[in-house]
Scaffold this active site. Structure first.
Site, PDB file in Angstrom:
ATOM      1  N   ASP A 298      -1.998   4.818  -8.034  1.00  0.00           N
ATOM      2  CA  ASP A 298      -3.430   4.561  -8.203  1.00  0.00           C
ATOM      3  C   ASP A 298      -3.925   5.078  -9.557  1.00  0.00           C
ATOM      4  O   ASP A 298      -4.820   4.493 -10.157  1.00  0.00           O
ATOM      5  CB  ASP A 298      -4.214   5.250  -7.082  1.00  0.00           C
ATOM      6  CG  ASP A 298      -3.900   4.625  -5.735  1.00  0.00           C
ATOM      7  OD1 ASP A 298      -3.786   3.394  -5.683  1.00  0.00           O
ATOM      8  OD2 ASP A 298      -3.750   5.370  -4.753  1.00  0.00           O
ATOM      9  N   GLY A 299      -3.329   6.170 -10.010  1.00  0.00           N
ATOM     10  CA  GLY A 299      -3.729   6.749 -11.301  1.00  0.00           C
ATOM     11  C   GLY A 299      -3.514   5.752 -12.434  1.00  0.00           C
ATOM     12  O   GLY A 299      -4.279   5.729 -13.403  1.00  0.00           O
ATOM     13  N   ASN A 377     -13.259   4.920  -9.569  1.00  0.00           N
ATOM     14  CA  ASN A 377     -13.341   5.710  -8.329  1.00  0.00           C
ATOM     15  C   ASN A 377     -14.680   6.430  -8.208  1.00  0.00           C
ATOM     16  O   ASN A 377     -15.478   6.118  -7.365  1.00  0.00           O
ATOM     17  CB  ASN A 377     -12.237   6.772  -8.295  1.00  0.00           C
ATOM     18  CG  ASN A 377     -10.997   6.294  -7.562  1.00  0.00           C
ATOM     19  OD1 ASN A 377     -11.008   5.212  -6.992  1.00  0.00           O
ATOM     20  ND2 ASN A 377      -9.949   7.086  -7.587  1.00  0.00           N
ATOM     21  N   ASP A 407     -20.567  23.115  -3.682  1.00  0.00           N
ATOM     22  CA  ASP A 407     -19.545  23.051  -4.730  1.00  0.00           C
ATOM     23  C   ASP A 407     -19.776  21.890  -5.686  1.00  0.00           C
ATOM     24  O   ASP A 407     -19.240  21.884  -6.784  1.00  0.00           O
ATOM     25  CB  ASP A 407     -18.154  22.921  -4.100  1.00  0.00           C
ATOM     26  CG  ASP A 407     -17.618  24.273  -3.660  1.00  0.00           C
ATOM     27  OD1 ASP A 407     -18.327  25.275  -3.883  1.00  0.00           O
ATOM     28  OD2 ASP A 407     -16.516  24.329  -3.092  1.00  0.00           O
TER      29      ASP A 407
HETATM   30  N1  LIG Z   1      -9.566  16.552  -2.845  1.00  0.00           N
HETATM   31  C1  LIG Z   1      -9.197  15.352  -3.210  1.00  0.00           C
HETATM   32  O1  LIG Z   1      -8.880  14.468  -2.428  1.00  0.00           O
HETATM   33  C2  LIG Z   1      -9.206  15.015  -4.678  1.00  0.00           C
HETATM   34  C3  LIG Z   1      -9.399  16.000  -5.633  1.00  0.00           C
HETATM   35  C4  LIG Z   1      -9.405  15.617  -6.970  1.00  0.00           C
HETATM   36  C5  LIG Z   1      -9.218  14.284  -7.344  1.00  0.00           C
HETATM   37  N2  LIG Z   1      -9.024  13.369  -6.380  1.00  0.00           N
HETATM   38  C6  LIG Z   1      -8.892  11.951  -6.694  1.00  0.00           C
HETATM   39  O2  LIG Z   1      -7.883  11.694  -7.624  1.00  0.00           O
HETATM   40  C7  LIG Z   1      -8.339  10.627  -8.430  1.00  0.00           C
HETATM   41  C8  LIG Z   1      -7.528  10.559  -9.689  1.00  0.00           C
HETATM   42  O3  LIG Z   1      -6.289  10.020  -9.316  1.00  0.00           O
HETATM   43  P1  LIG Z   1      -4.984  10.297 -10.175  1.00  0.00           P
HETATM   44  O4  LIG Z   1      -3.876   9.502  -9.588  1.00  0.00           O
HETATM   45  O5  LIG Z   1      -5.320  10.137 -11.624  1.00  0.00           O
HETATM   46  O6  LIG Z   1      -4.767  11.829  -9.917  1.00  0.00           O
HETATM   47  P2  LIG Z   1      -3.660  12.548  -9.017  1.00  0.00           P
HETATM   48  O7  LIG Z   1      -2.312  12.221  -9.566  1.00  0.00           O
HETATM   49  O8  LIG Z   1      -4.085  13.951  -8.840  1.00  0.00           O
HETATM   50  O9  LIG Z   1      -3.773  11.757  -7.619  1.00  0.00           O
HETATM   51  C9  LIG Z   1      -4.766  11.949  -6.675  1.00  0.00           C
HETATM   52  C10 LIG Z   1      -4.437  11.208  -5.381  1.00  0.00           C
HETATM   53  O10 LIG Z   1      -5.545  10.372  -5.065  1.00  0.00           O
HETATM   54  C11 LIG Z   1      -5.057   9.079  -4.736  1.00  0.00           C
HETATM   55  N3  LIG Z   1      -6.074   8.096  -5.081  1.00  0.00           N
HETATM   56  C12 LIG Z   1      -6.596   7.803  -6.302  1.00  0.00           C
HETATM   57  N4  LIG Z   1      -7.501   6.827  -6.201  1.00  0.00           N
HETATM   58  C13 LIG Z   1      -7.549   6.491  -4.885  1.00  0.00           C
HETATM   59  C14 LIG Z   1      -8.299   5.549  -4.143  1.00  0.00           C
HETATM   60  N5  LIG Z   1      -9.194   4.767  -4.718  1.00  0.00           N
HETATM   61  N6  LIG Z   1      -8.114   5.473  -2.806  1.00  0.00           N
HETATM   62  C15 LIG Z   1      -7.217   6.271  -2.186  1.00  0.00           C
HETATM   63  N7  LIG Z   1      -6.487   7.187  -2.837  1.00  0.00           N
HETATM   64  C16 LIG Z   1      -6.652   7.296  -4.168  1.00  0.00           C
HETATM   65  C17 LIG Z   1      -3.809   8.909  -5.563  1.00  0.00           C
HETATM   66  O11 LIG Z   1      -2.968   7.924  -4.995  1.00  0.00           O
HETATM   67  C18 LIG Z   1      -3.206  10.280  -5.478  1.00  0.00           C
HETATM   68  O12 LIG Z   1      -2.433  10.441  -4.323  1.00  0.00           O
HETATM   69  C19 LIG Z   1      -9.787  10.916  -8.655  1.00  0.00           C
HETATM   70  O13 LIG Z   1     -10.507   9.789  -9.021  1.00  0.00           O
HETATM   71  C20 LIG Z   1     -10.180  11.474  -7.313  1.00  0.00           C
HETATM   72  O14 LIG Z   1     -10.719  10.484  -6.472  1.00  0.00           O
HETATM   73  C21 LIG Z   1      -9.005  13.699  -5.058  1.00  0.00           C
HETATM   74  N1  LIG Z   2      -0.354   4.420 -19.121  1.00  0.00           N
HETATM   75  C1  LIG Z   2      -0.744   5.682 -18.914  1.00  0.00           C
HETATM   76  N2  LIG Z   2      -1.021   6.512 -19.939  1.00  0.00           N
HETATM   77  C2  LIG Z   2      -1.411   7.782 -19.728  1.00  0.00           C
HETATM   78  N3  LIG Z   2      -1.540   8.330 -18.524  1.00  0.00           N
HETATM   79  C3  LIG Z   2      -1.292   7.554 -17.462  1.00  0.00           C
HETATM   80  C4  LIG Z   2      -0.884   6.189 -17.591  1.00  0.00           C
HETATM   81  N4  LIG Z   2      -0.680   5.682 -16.361  1.00  0.00           N
HETATM   82  C5  LIG Z   2      -0.964   6.668 -15.504  1.00  0.00           C
HETATM   83  N5  LIG Z   2      -1.325   7.785 -16.153  1.00  0.00           N
HETATM   84  C6  LIG Z   2      -1.682   9.067 -15.538  1.00  0.00           C
HETATM   85  O1  LIG Z   2      -0.491   9.585 -14.949  1.00  0.00           O
HETATM   86  C7  LIG Z   2      -0.811  10.249 -13.723  1.00  0.00           C
HETATM   87  C8  LIG Z   2       0.092   9.792 -12.615  1.00  0.00           C
HETATM   88  O2  LIG Z   2      -0.046   8.408 -12.442  1.00  0.00           O
HETATM   89  P1  LIG Z   2      -0.050   7.725 -11.022  1.00  0.00           P
HETATM   90  O3  LIG Z   2      -1.139   8.276 -10.160  1.00  0.00           O
HETATM   91  O4  LIG Z   2      -0.078   6.263 -11.254  1.00  0.00           O
HETATM   92  O5  LIG Z   2       1.345   8.125 -10.439  1.00  0.00           O
HETATM   93  P2  LIG Z   2       1.713   8.972  -9.176  1.00  0.00           P
HETATM   94  O6  LIG Z   2       0.983  10.273  -9.227  1.00  0.00           O
HETATM   95  O7  LIG Z   2       3.205   9.021  -9.116  1.00  0.00           O
HETATM   96  O8  LIG Z   2       1.200   8.031  -8.016  1.00  0.00           O
HETATM   97  P3  LIG Z   2       0.340   8.423  -6.755  1.00  0.00           P
HETATM   98  O9  LIG Z   2      -1.017   8.733  -7.311  1.00  0.00           O
HETATM   99  O10 LIG Z   2       0.378   7.218  -5.880  1.00  0.00           O
HETATM  100  O11 LIG Z   2       1.002   9.617  -6.158  1.00  0.00           O
HETATM  101  C9  LIG Z   2      -2.297   9.963 -13.465  1.00  0.00           C
HETATM  102  O12 LIG Z   2      -3.034  11.126 -13.763  1.00  0.00           O
HETATM  103  C10 LIG Z   2      -2.659   8.873 -14.425  1.00  0.00           C
HETATM  104  O13 LIG Z   2      -3.987   8.988 -14.918  1.00  0.00           O
END
Ligand SMILES: NC(=O)c1ccc[n+]([C@@H]2O[C@H](COP(=O)([O-])OP(=O)(O)OC[C@H]3O[C@@H](n4cnc5c(N)ncnc54)[C@H](O)[C@@H]3O)[C@@H](O)[C@H]2O)c1
Ligand SMILES: Nc1ncnc2c1ncn2[C@@H]1O[C@H](COP(=O)(O)OP(=O)(O)OP(=O)(O)O)[C@@H](O)[C@H]1O
Length: 534
Positions: A298-299, A377, A407
């Site tokens: 999703d990131g 998001n 918070d």
């Molecule tokens: N307490 C929490 O649940 C918490 C805390 C901080 C950030 N986040 C979320 O993490 C997002 C950033 O994601 P990232 O991947 O860059 O960081 P990250 O790698 O820390 O991942 C956060 C988790 O949130 C999940 N996620 C992200 N967008 C989602 C969505 N729309 N629906 C369901 N799950 C989703 C990702 O798959 C991942 O497992 C933020 O936008 C925020 O929503 C969640």
């Molecule tokens: N092309 C990119 N350049 C820089 N940062 C990126 C890029 N793609 C993803 N990222 C960052 O890398 C991090 C991990 O990416 P992503 O969430 O896709 O993988 P993951 O953590 O393995 O998957 P999941 O969230 O499903 O566990 C995220 O914080 C995202 O913002």
């Protein structure tokens, strides 16, 4: 211990209290009499008039405070209204400027946008893309006559010619058509307003958001692949996909500069892969690529969305992460999936984004804001490192909503409803529902339930001057900005959504995600051999 008559240190008013002398002293009172006089004091006080003067002063004081509070709130509401109006003007100005830029941008040949004959935000995209162009006129005629929504094609001076991007030739952008319909591909129904007015009666006969289908009108020719960094499996798949797209589909491929370097180190056959050199080129990326493929979780989808500050090409998210809420496509089947997408038609989820502006207390006027930030998001305003409660005043348009003491606060899209907002107790909302979720984080109050606002409102979150600490805003979990007392964050629905391709359709994909990703409402079934009715 005998009761004492106590006299406030700096007051002539007499207050009768019960308690120990030492305790009374701690509280700023002095003993006015000696112990031996206590009986006399009790007797005197029984016949003394009640503490009327003090009561009167307190009542007067609290009324004055109430009046001041009301005046402050009125001033804050007026300020909120002015800021909302200013933000709206700024948004219109930016749209206008973007439209002018587009018209004068000599590189772009084709570019798409949604067109909608009803009112609302999608209509804005129609407004800003009107150019002196026969194909637009045709599409407008079509919209007016048949109520069919179509993809618009913008053309400029460079019509039908290839142009250069980062020193390379780029072919024209594919055009496509969007249609709204429930039952398969033949139903090209127009998106109607939810409420219509027929012969004096208000009806909701037409429903608004049906499944949206994307049908290519010309073949897509350019794909941008965005990949999660630091992953071997992603790197290998990316190289394989680039080769397949070029050799089997004759597709031009764009990647990020980092990936371009990795590919060219791997083999010289990747020389054809294109990239960009600076941020200015990223701004025009949407007019060069027909499709964006993401390889990650999703990131990576959030990252892809963040690259496009304006219109976003359709996104095809492949799952190479752990959760993958927004990534329905399996990487093992990438050939079949891309075949299906490149051929079309396919269902898309139009994921709304929020546009956020930070307005500093020191700003010269309401238009003096920092660059807007688009989130897919949510935007989170929290206490950061501070150990104090976050204190945030919230307004919806010009109405006071509430003060958040806790918070922090999450303003989320419906796509983000399954992310941080969900963890903070917010509801899960189908991503196709237009709305803004207002979810407190650990509120220090028993009655603070999350809210969902309609998509047309503008929300304003203000750090008041009497806040003990600073607040921090973060955007899709990235790019933190400090908000000092007096600073505000303004948030409204953005004009440019993120269209993501569906594996089946919006609803099926959403339900599959909450079942498989979150194990939603998983429970052992009740056995059949228990007690029964009758
Ligand atoms: N307490 C929490 O649940 C918490 C805390 C901080 C950030 N986040 C979320 O993490 C997002 C950033 O994601 P990232 O991947 O860059 O960081 P990250 O790698 O820390 O991942 C956060 C988790 O949130 C999940 N996620 C992200 N967008 C989602 C969505 N729309 N629906 C369901 N799950 C989703 C990702 O798959 C991942 O497992 C933020 O936008 C925020 O929503 C969640
Ligand atoms: N092309 C990119 N350049 C820089 N940062 C990126 C890029 N793609 C993803 N990222 C960052 O890398 C991090 C991990 O990416 P992503 O969430 O896709 O993988 P993951 O953590 O393995 O998957 P999941 O969230 O499903 O566990 C995220 O914080 C995202 O913002």
């Amino acid at each position: 211990m005998s009761p004492h008559r106590l006299i406030p240190q700096d007051s002539d008013d007499k207050i009768f209290l019960t308690g120990a002398t030492s305790h009374a002293k701690e509280n700023g009172f002095v003993d006015g009499i000696h112990d031996q006089d206590s009986d006399k004091a009790i007797h005197e006080n029984m016949y003394e008039p009640p503490i009327k003067a003090t009561d009167d002063h307190l009542v007067e004081f609290s009324e004055a405070m109430r009046t001041v509070a009301k005046a402050l709130r009125r001033a804050a509401e007026a300020k909120a209204a002015a800021q909302v109006e200013a933000a709206e003007w700024k948004r219109k100005y930016e749209l206008e400027r973007a439209s002018n830029l587009r018209n004068s941008h000599e590189g772009a040949t084709f570019e798409g946008s949604l067109c909608n004959s009803g009112e609302g935000r999608l209509n804005n995209s129609c407004d800003v893309t009107k150019v002196d162009n026969p194909s637009i006129e045709q599409s407008e005629r079509c919209c007016r006559k048949h109520g069919i929504c179509s993809h618009e094609i913008l053309q400029d001076e460079a019509t039908n010619t290839n142009y250069k991007f980062a020193g390379r030739k780029v072919t024209r952008k594919a055009s496509f058509r969007l249609s709204w319909g429930c039952n398969g591909y033949n139903s090209g129904q127009q998106k109607h307003e939810v409420v219509s007015f027929e012969r004096g009666d208000i009806t909701t006969a037409e429903r608004s958001s049906k499944q949206i289908l994307l049908k290519w009108e010309t073949h897509p020719q350019t794909v941008l692949i965005l990949t999660k960094p630091n992953s071997n499996s992603v790197r290998i798949l990316c190289a394989e996909m680039v080769r397949w797209l070029k050799n089997h589909k004759k597709i031009d491929v764009f990647v990020e500069p980092r990936v371009r370097t990795e590919l060219s180190k791997e083999a010289s056959c990747f020389e054809f892969v294109q990239t960009w050199e600076n941020d200015e080129e990223i701004k025009h990326l949407h007019s060069k690529v027909d499709l964006v493929v993401t390889l990650g979780g999703d990131g990576t989808v959030l990252w892809a969305a963040s690259l496009f500050k304006g219109p976003v090409p359709p996104l095809v998210p492949f799952s190479l992460g752990s959760l993958g809420f927004m990534t329905p496509f399996q990487s093992e089947n990438y050939r079949d999936c891309l075949d299906m997408i490149l051929k079309g038609p396919f269902s898309i989820t139009l994921r709304h984004r929020l546009q956020c502006h930070v307005i500093r207390e020191a700003a010269k006027d309401e238009l003096d804001t920092e660059e807007p930030i688009l989130v897919l998001n949510e935007v989170t305003i929290d206490r950061g490192m501070s150990s104090y409660l976050t204190f945030l005043e919230c307004y919806c348009d010009s109405s006071f909503v509430t003060c958040v003491q806790g918070d922090g606060l999450i303003l989320s899209t419906t796509s983000g409803s399954t992310a941080y907002s969900l963890a903070a107790g917010g509801s899960m909302v189908h991503p196709q529902v237009p709305g803004i979720l207002f979810t407190p984080i650990c509120p220090h109050s028993l009655s603070f339930r999350p809210l969902i606002f309609p998509e047309y409102v503008t929300l304003r979150v203000q750090v008041p001057f009497n806040s003990r600490g600073h607040a921090w805003a973060s955007f899709d979990g990235k790019g933190r900005k400090q908000l000092a007392p007096g600073d505000a964050l303004i948030c409204s629905m953005a004009t440019w959504p993120v269209p993501t391709a569906c594996l089946v359709d919006s609803t099926n994909d959403f339900l599959r995600s909450i079942h498989e990703g979150l194990h939603w409402n998983l429970r052992k079934s009740q056995s059949f051999d228990g007690p029964r009715d009758g």
